[in-house]
Motif scaffolding. Structure first.
Motif, short mmCIF file in Angstrom:
data_model
loop_
_atom_site.label_atom_id
_atom_site.label_comp_id
_atom_site.label_asym_id
_atom_site.label_seq_id
_atom_site.Cartn_x
_atom_site.Cartn_y
_atom_site.Cartn_z
N LEU A 69 38.55 28.29 42.66
CA LEU A 69 39.98 28.47 42.37
C LEU A 69 40.85 27.71 43.37
CD1 LEU A 69 40.03 32.28 41.45
CD2 LEU A 69 40.21 30.33 39.89
N GLU A 70 40.42 27.70 44.62
CA GLU A 70 41.17 26.93 45.63
C GLU A 70 41.13 25.44 45.30
OE1 GLU A 70 41.57 26.73 50.48
OE2 GLU A 70 39.60 27.10 49.61
N LYS A 71 39.97 24.96 44.89
CA LYS A 71 39.82 23.55 44.53
C LYS A 71 40.66 23.20 43.31
CE LYS A 71 36.25 20.16 43.29
NZ LYS A 71 34.79 19.97 43.02
N LEU A 72 40.76 24.12 42.37
CA LEU A 72 41.53 23.87 41.15
C LEU A 72 43.03 24.07 41.36
CD1 LEU A 72 39.27 25.70 38.52
CD2 LEU A 72 39.43 23.24 38.92
N GLY A 73 43.40 24.60 42.52
CA GLY A 73 44.81 24.86 42.78
C GLY A 73 45.36 26.05 42.02
N VAL A 74 44.51 27.07 41.83
CA VAL A 74 44.91 28.27 41.09
C VAL A 74 44.88 29.47 42.02
CG1 VAL A 74 44.33 29.86 39.22
CG2 VAL A 74 44.02 27.39 38.91
N LYS A 75 46.01 30.17 42.16
CA LYS A 75 46.04 31.44 42.88
C LYS A 75 46.24 32.55 41.86
CE LYS A 75 48.42 34.36 46.21
NZ LYS A 75 49.63 34.60 47.02
N PRO A 76 45.25 33.45 41.71
CA PRO A 76 45.41 34.56 40.77
C PRO A 76 46.62 35.41 41.12
CG PRO A 76 43.12 34.36 41.48
CD PRO A 76 43.93 33.45 42.36
N THR A 77 47.19 36.04 40.10
CA THR A 77 48.31 36.96 40.34
C THR A 77 47.81 38.36 40.70
OG1 THR A 77 48.43 37.36 37.95
CG2 THR A 77 49.90 35.68 38.86
N SER A 78 46.58 38.69 40.28
CA SER A 78 45.92 39.93 40.67
C SER A 78 44.42 39.70 40.56
CB SER A 78 46.34 41.09 39.76
OG SER A 78 45.86 40.89 38.43
N MET A 79 43.65 40.51 41.26
CA MET A 79 42.20 40.31 41.21
C MET A 79 41.47 41.56 41.69
SD MET A 79 39.96 36.98 42.29
CE MET A 79 40.59 36.77 43.95
N MET A 80 40.27 41.79 41.10
CA MET A 80 39.33 42.85 41.49
C MET A 80 37.92 42.34 41.24
SD MET A 80 40.67 46.55 40.11
CE MET A 80 39.29 47.37 40.94
N ASP A 81 36.94 42.99 41.88
CA ASP A 81 35.56 42.71 41.49
C ASP A 81 35.11 43.80 40.52
OD1 ASP A 81 35.24 44.81 43.35
OD2 ASP A 81 33.25 44.10 43.91
N ILE A 82 34.13 43.47 39.70
CA ILE A 82 33.68 44.42 38.67
C ILE A 82 32.46 45.17 39.19
CG2 ILE A 82 32.88 44.68 36.30
CD1 ILE A 82 34.40 42.15 35.59
N SER A 83 32.73 46.33 39.79
CA SER A 83 31.65 47.18 40.29
C SER A 83 31.46 48.41 39.41
CB SER A 83 31.94 47.60 41.74
OG SER A 83 33.20 48.23 41.84
N ASP A 84 32.54 48.93 38.85
CA ASP A 84 32.47 50.16 38.05
C ASP A 84 32.56 49.93 36.54
OD1 ASP A 84 32.36 51.51 40.44
OD2 ASP A 84 34.50 51.88 40.52
#
Length: 347
Positions: free
Chosen positions: A226-241
């Motif tokens: 994402l850093e390489k593509l120049g994209v900063k997410p507006t929100s983010m989580m990992d999928i654990s549950d």
């Protein structure tokens, strides 16, 4: 656990707590400049200079989070680190240090714990993190592992759960549900083994699913992508549950709704075949299974062209106004309210 009766087993009572720490933590070099002082003093010293520290802790308990009947200790050590690193990457940060604390019963010899730490060491080597501390103590109820992960990021790059906006796209890395199905296979074969210990299971057809359960990978590569593509997410989580639980967390904290498209959820063909065999809905497994440790995030529509066609990422829906609720749009184009049916530690 080590089951071979011919293998020499060193009692932990023989070597004591500090002897155990010395043995288990040898061969963990400090590789990050931010690690000023690691194991060997009362505390670690970390210097991130102008960046912000991101910290997360997880606890894994035998009989609740893992079953040593089919979870090799080396895999368990590796997975314990992955569970924690995933939280750091979910903040759009880079993990740099971990601490590991364990409580063990007297049924574990030194050699078993060395096997556990082989997995921890492998995770540190691959993900370039430093083991800088921890604790060891006794347990009356088996094995308990607590890992704390520490990462860093400039303040402007850190991503929280509460930044999703109306019309943002919902994106997920990798594929979903495979870890849960790997667990179902292992649980089934474990029950068969209890009935007939001489019957060896054929796990070859389920290799991908089992690997996703026993040896998950935290998605550091997605943060770098994402850093390489120049994209900063507006929100983010990992999928654990589970996907549904995590997406509902984002919507609740961002005060928005969502439309999740069933046909867009990425599923591996091996998962689909296993779901048919177990008479399970692959959609429900992807929504509620958990332990995928993929990254779920939202992006502005303006960033779509930067990620479209990327094999690591799938756009699976979009964010709506909160008044429209959180819905799964089925393949029949029906809207079904999204429910959190994933892992609940207190259920």
């Amino acid at each position: 656990m080590l089951e071979d009766k011919n293998i020499h087993k060193t009692s932990l009572e023989q070597i004591g707590e500090f002897g155990l720490i010395d043995i288990l933590t040898q061969g963990f070099p400090l590789r990050n400049p931010s690690s000023l002082k690691g194991i060997g003093d009362d505390g670690a010293v970390i210097d991130f200079a102008h960046e912000k520290a991101v910290i997360s802790t997880d606890l894994l308990i035998e009989g609740v989070h893992f079953n040593l009947s089919y979870m090799p200790l080396k895999h368990l050590g590796y997975k314990a680190v992955m569970v924690n690193l995933s939280d750091i990457y979910a903040m759009n940060a880079i993990a740099t240090q971990i601490t590991v604390s364990i409580a063990v019963s007297n049924r574990f010899p030194l050699e078993a714990l060395e096997e556990l730490y082989e997995g921890i060491r492998l995770a540190c080597d691959i993900y370039k993190v430093d083991l800088v501390g921890g604790d060891t103590t006794s347990s009356l109820r088996g094995l308990i592992i607590s890992v704390t992960s520490i990462g860093k990021a400039p303040l402007e790059k850190i991503v929280y759960r509460n930044g999703a906006k109306e019309n943002d796209l919902i994106v997920v890395s990798g594929d979903l549900g495979s870890a849960y199905m790997g667990l179902q296979v292992l649980e089934r074969e474990n029950e068969v083994f209890k009935v007939n210990p001489n019957l060896q299971p054929d796990l070859e057809p389920y290799q991908y699913l089992i690997e996703r359960q026993l040896k998950p990978e935290a998605r550091k590569d997605i943060v770098l992508l994402l850093e390489k593509l120049g994209v900063k997410p507006t929100s983010m989580m990992d999928i654990s549950d589970g996907l549904s639980s995590e997406l509902l967390h984002i919507c609740k904290q961002s005060q928005v709704g969502c439309r999740l498209m069933e046909e867009k959820i990425p599923l591996d063909p091996v998962l689909i075949n296993a779901c048919e065999e177990f008479n399970l809905s692959s959609t429900m497994v992807a929504l509620s299974g958990g332990e995928d440790y993929e990254l779920l995030f939202t992006i502005s529509q303006a960033d779509y062209d930067k990620i479209k066609g990327n094999p690591n990422l799938s756009v699976i829906g979009y964010i709506t106004d909160a008044s429209q609720g959180c819905n799964l749009i089925t393949r029949a184009n029906e809207a079904i309210p999204l429910e959190a049916r994933g892992w609940n530690a207190f259920r």
